[in-house]
Design a protein around this motif. Structure first.
Motif, PDB file in Angstrom:
ATOM      1  N   UNK A  97      22.712 -32.262  53.029  1.00 15.79           N
ATOM      2  CA  UNK A  97      22.383 -30.841  53.091  1.00 15.79           C
ATOM      3  C   UNK A  97      22.931 -30.108  51.865  1.00 15.79           C
ATOM      4  N   UNK A  98      24.146 -30.478  51.439  1.00 17.01           N
ATOM      5  CA  UNK A  98      24.728 -29.859  50.247  1.00 17.01           C
ATOM      6  C   UNK A  98      23.931 -30.209  48.992  1.00 17.01           C
ATOM      7  N   UNK A  99      23.360 -31.409  48.977  1.00 18.22           N
ATOM      8  CA  UNK A  99      22.599 -31.881  47.808  1.00 18.22           C
ATOM      9  C   UNK A  99      21.177 -31.326  47.780  1.00 18.22           C
ATOM     10  N   UNK A 100      20.572 -31.131  48.967  1.00 21.82           N
ATOM     11  CA  UNK A 100      19.150 -30.775  49.037  1.00 21.82           C
ATOM     12  C   UNK A 100      18.889 -29.582  49.963  1.00 21.82           C
ATOM     13  N   UNK A 101      19.605 -28.481  49.823  1.00 22.45           N
ATOM     14  CA  UNK A 101      19.408 -27.353  50.746  1.00 22.45           C
ATOM     15  C   UNK A 101      18.001 -26.772  50.685  1.00 22.45           C
ATOM     16  N   UNK A 102      17.389 -26.779  49.494  1.00 24.17           N
ATOM     17  CA  UNK A 102      16.059 -26.182  49.363  1.00 24.17           C
ATOM     18  C   UNK A 102      15.003 -27.024  50.065  1.00 24.17           C
ATOM     19  N   UNK A 103      15.168 -28.342  50.076  1.00 18.71           N
ATOM     20  CA  UNK A 103      14.214 -29.192  50.782  1.00 18.71           C
ATOM     21  C   UNK A 103      14.330 -29.020  52.297  1.00 18.71           C
ATOM     22  N   UNK A 104      15.539 -28.820  52.788  1.00 23.12           N
ATOM     23  CA  UNK A 104      15.691 -28.519  54.209  1.00 23.12           C
ATOM     24  C   UNK A 104      14.979 -27.211  54.550  1.00 23.12           C
ATOM     25  N   UNK A 105      15.087 -26.218  53.666  1.00 20.28           N
ATOM     26  CA  UNK A 105      14.423 -24.940  53.911  1.00 20.28           C
ATOM     27  C   UNK A 105      12.908 -25.114  53.946  1.00 20.28           C
ATOM     28  N   UNK A 106      12.377 -25.890  53.011  1.00 24.87           N
ATOM     29  CA  UNK A 106      10.933 -26.140  52.997  1.00 24.87           C
ATOM     30  C   UNK A 106      10.474 -26.856  54.259  1.00 24.87           C
ATOM     31  N   UNK A 107      11.215 -27.885  54.659  1.00 26.77           N
ATOM     32  CA  UNK A 107      10.824 -28.676  55.822  1.00 26.77           C
ATOM     33  C   UNK A 107      10.808 -27.829  57.087  1.00 26.77           C
ATOM     34  N   UNK A 109      10.430 -24.395  57.172  1.00 25.74           N
ATOM     35  CA  UNK A 109       9.580 -23.210  57.098  1.00 25.74           C
ATOM     36  C   UNK A 109       8.125 -23.499  56.752  1.00 25.74           C
ATOM     37  N   UNK A 110       7.877 -24.490  55.890  1.00 21.57           N
ATOM     38  CA  UNK A 110       6.546 -24.647  55.309  1.00 21.57           C
ATOM     39  C   UNK A 110       5.817 -25.914  55.733  1.00 21.57           C
ATOM     40  N   UNK A 111       6.357 -26.633  56.700  1.00 26.53           N
ATOM     41  CA  UNK A 111       5.685 -27.844  57.184  1.00 26.53           C
ATOM     42  C   UNK A 111       4.261 -27.535  57.651  1.00 26.53           C
ATOM     43  N   UNK A 112       4.059 -26.355  58.233  1.00 26.36           N
ATOM     44  CA  UNK A 112       2.747 -25.976  58.756  1.00 26.36           C
ATOM     45  C   UNK A 112       1.695 -25.826  57.664  1.00 26.36           C
ATOM     46  N   UNK A 113       2.108 -25.762  56.409  1.00 22.34           N
ATOM     47  CA  UNK A 113       1.164 -25.612  55.291  1.00 22.34           C
ATOM     48  C   UNK A 113       0.536 -26.938  54.876  1.00 22.34           C
ATOM     49  N   UNK A 114       1.021 -28.043  55.421  1.00 23.10           N
ATOM     50  CA  UNK A 114       0.481 -29.355  55.089  1.00 23.10           C
ATOM     51  C   UNK A 114      -0.814 -29.616  55.852  1.00 23.10           C
TER      52      UNK A 114
END
Length: 201
Positions: A97-107, A109-114
């Protein structure tokens, strides 16, 4: 002179990281292809030579995160107790989580865009991850299959959300990790018959 393979890979990763930052900060749906190209220092036409589509890039970022989550469930050293395995999993998730906080945010919030097919692939990865997580930390848990799957989903959600919440706390990191472990222990022991985990020694 043409770029070397290492230079091309470095450029690709740099552009990918910039795209991740833009998606995470603005929201995937708010970023146009023209804006993405400008942010990456490319023309709109040349962008397609680097990434097949904006949606494909989002999928790649989210898929990578779930593959990394699966990697946190590597077989533990022999002789470890369930509590020690849980502590190791928590530590690995905290670091990820410390290394990839932005990817956690995408997963989140934006999973529905796939696309439907892409969402199905992520759902399959998440199912593998949740099943492996429960097998690792509570191998003797006894519940009907549907209840077990729902419990695994909740525990995985806590495991992936708590680092983001607790990293904002003024507590020292050791206390934050202890608090996270206590919360997860409570959730597991209250939810899973025969899934009790004694405190780590």
């Amino acid at each position: 002179m043409p770029l070397t393979c290492a230079e091309r890979c470095a450029n690709f990763e740099e552009r990918r990281d910039k795209a991740l930052e833009l998606f995470a900060n603005k929201g995937f749906g708010q970023v146009s292809m023209r804006e993405l190209a400008s942010h990456l220092g490319l023309t709109a036409g040349s962008l397609y030579h680097h990434f097949p589509s904006k949606q494909h890039l989002l999928f790649d970022l989210i898929e990578e995160l779930f593959e990394e989550l699966l990697a946190t469930l590597a077989p533990p050293a022999k002789g470890r107790s369930p509590a020690q395995r849980l502590s190791a999993v928590i530590g690995a998730h905290w670091a990820l989580h410390a290394e990839r906080p932005l990817q956690f945010r995408l997963a989140e919030r934006d999973l529905c865009c796939l696309s439907d097919a892409q969402q199905a692939r992520i759902a399959a990865l998440r199912c593998d991850y949740e099943t492996g997580l429960l097998r690792l930390i509570a191998p003797e848990a006894a519940l009907p299959a549907a209840s077990l799957a729902a419990t695994a989903h909740v525990i995985a959600s806590l495991l992936n959300s708590l680092p983001g919440w607790l990293q904002q706390s003024p507590l020292p990191q050791a206390q934050r990790l202890t608090l996270m472990e206590s919360m997860l222990l409570g959730a597991i022991e209250r939810s899973l018959p025969s899934g009790r985990i004694s405190s780590a020694a």
